[in-house]
Design an enzyme around this catalytic site. Sequence first.
Site, PDB file in Angstrom:
ATOM      1  N   ASP A 315       0.839  -1.194   0.000  1.00  0.00           N
ATOM      2  CA  ASP A 315       0.000   0.000   0.000  1.00  0.00           C
ATOM      3  C   ASP A 315       0.880   1.252   0.000  1.00  0.00           C
ATOM      4  O   ASP A 315       1.879   1.325   0.730  1.00  0.00           O
ATOM      5  CB  ASP A 315      -0.885  -0.030   1.252  1.00  0.00           C
ATOM      6  CG  ASP A 315      -1.840   1.143   1.326  1.00  0.00           C
ATOM      7  OD1 ASP A 315      -2.713   1.242   0.453  1.00  0.00           O
ATOM      8  OD2 ASP A 315      -1.712   1.951   2.265  1.00  0.00           O
ATOM      9  N   GLU A 351       1.421  -0.558  -5.060  1.00  0.00           N
ATOM     10  CA  GLU A 351       0.470   0.504  -5.361  1.00  0.00           C
ATOM     11  C   GLU A 351       1.349   1.738  -5.578  1.00  0.00           C
ATOM     12  O   GLU A 351       1.867   2.303  -4.614  1.00  0.00           O
ATOM     13  CB  GLU A 351      -0.499   0.735  -4.209  1.00  0.00           C
ATOM     14  CG  GLU A 351      -1.504   1.835  -4.524  1.00  0.00           C
ATOM     15  CD  GLU A 351      -2.389   2.185  -3.335  1.00  0.00           C
ATOM     16  OE1 GLU A 351      -3.599   2.362  -3.539  1.00  0.00           O
ATOM     17  OE2 GLU A 351      -1.859   2.296  -2.210  1.00  0.00           O
TER      18      GLU A 351
END
Length: 706
Positions: A315, A351
């Site tokens: 993330d 990401e």
Amino acid sequence: MNFAVYSANATKIELCLFDASGKKEIARIPLPQKTGDIWHGYLPNVKPGQLYGFRAYGPNDPANGHLFNPNKLLLDPYAQEIVGTARLTTAAQTDFSKDNAADTPKARVVAPLPPRTTPIARPDVPKDKSLIYELHVKGFTQEDPDVPQKLRGTYAALKEPGVIDKLKKLGVTAVELLPVHAKIHETRLEKAGLENYWGYNTIGFFAPEPEYLATGTREEFRDMVDALHAAGIEVILDVVYNHTSEGEVQEPALAFRGLDNAGYYKLDPNDRSKYINETGCGNTLDAEKPAVRRLITDSLKYWVEEFGVDGFRFDLAPVLGRTPQGFDPHAQLLKDIAADPVLSRVKLIAEPWDIGPGGYQLGNFPAGWGEWNDKFRDDVRAYWRGDMGKMGDLATRLAGSADIFNKPDSTPQDSINFVACHDGFPLGDVVSYDTKHNEANGENNRDGNNENFSCNHGTEGETSDAAIRGLREQQKRNMLATLFLAQGTPMLLAGDETGNSQRGNNNAYCQDNPTGWIDKDNLSAEDLALQEFTRKLSLFRREHALLTQKKFLHGKPVDADGTLDLQWFSETGKPMTAGDWGKPWKKCLGMMLAGAPQDGEKSGARLLAVFNAASNPVPFKLPGANGAQWQRALDTSEPDLKAPQDMNGNAYTIPARAVIVFTAAAQKEDAPADNRQTYNLQKSRAFKSNRKPPRKSRAFKYDAAA
């Protein structure tokens, strides 16, 4: 038991032991030794099940980044099991002078996991054969009739035969689990009566989230991984090492902040009482600090070695590679991961954006990393919405986004293609809502992305209008077909195969209720038909190697006749010209893939996919297939097409808003029954004498320009 904890700036660390209830402190023992910045001590007669925490002494000097307070019990950052949670709004947590021990989570001493009775091999699925399926452990199983009620919403549910059977029928090769690390709910959500459902608010990087444990022990997590591995399915974890659940600097200290605020977090160099916030979550872990890097790599290796997971999706991954000069793909943490003999062998997915300066880094991660390709999502949605001038963008995404990923040591599979993910509208809402409807999140609809490239096709939200419903179903099929027909690694959001809806909420992070869960118990005929079509697409992709090529395609010849590996065609049956690409109103495009002939073949297999986003049918002339006959193999306007159909003639009218795929089999050599040696010699000479120079391709010119 040896207890150890990092703190570079503390003056004393105490180990605190608790009774089985976790409410009563029964011993407080100073850690007697410090080696470097590690405080440690050996305590005999400690048994598995013992609950404990730490208290840290040192300066309370916010101006220099120090926030020590021995009134606050702190969680071990390396805790492998966590008991209890924290209510951040209570006086025990918010009052600096109060002891919070009774109301804060504790670490539990664990025994080693028992050895597996039968070793289970990792699936080790090649990237070009992968289909990633993003799911939330609770939301995916909470309303699944194939799961016993007592197991729903847990890790144990994911190993139920009915659940695994659904995954296998879809052709899933890897489940990507939304965060499973132990979490805490934010203060704002607690005040609003909501919870952090998605889990991007980690407090324990080594402990499975206890809410999802049916048995209460971490062995359940390993059993889940083993069951999925036995079915040939990999497990990828979505991990959040960019920030912690301690929030902004004035919020309660739960672990890292109290143990060594300046040792874990990025502090503002102009005011060390404040954090640098590159995550939007109040704080940022400082991956430039050796102790933080070790925490992250130790955590990653623990999940691989202890539980057997196969990879990680990071993330806000640019945070992990940030230096004072900005993002650096050669940052020390990324080099540590690449050099580690365990981590260098697992799947790594970024990401590739955060909210810091220069935070958008799509295509800039090290070789071997996959990256979430949001340009694929946005361009595919915009094309099928009918936006003008999107045909060239669609072509670039179908070809593996070579404009972004074509660099040394990279492959098309580095592009993780998706049309929907947990963050944003699910596919069912992409075709049903023009705007977001996040009022239930308690932020007056301010949260969530404002641009979703969506279209409601005439009515906002649910409708009984048969024409609108039919168009929406076809648009779902169109986007799913585009996903499965593109070079790269496809990722499917759980529930998209059955048209799951979040009722217009495009940021369901705090919706631990039917809005955020996947409804599997009330599927309509439309939902079941979409599920069957998605299975068909997945199987079709597996059966056609032309869709999963390991190298980027640039319109290069694959045979002696000059057939190109990739070519784009207009409705005239001729290759696209620069003028064709420049017409923004054109919305119909043919993509032809050609394989090289194998031994005994005079021409390789062909695949022609025609994409028509126009609201009207388009007569399309099929290009030649080197003597082979085209067959209509897939049709989003006729999803029940049972078997490939031979084409009569060289033209076909592509229905409005539809994808049709034609295939042509490889053609065998017509060798005479006798005198084969003479024939082969003549063939070889003919090939040499008649070989034509490779034709220049406008498709290649276009791709290079992109």
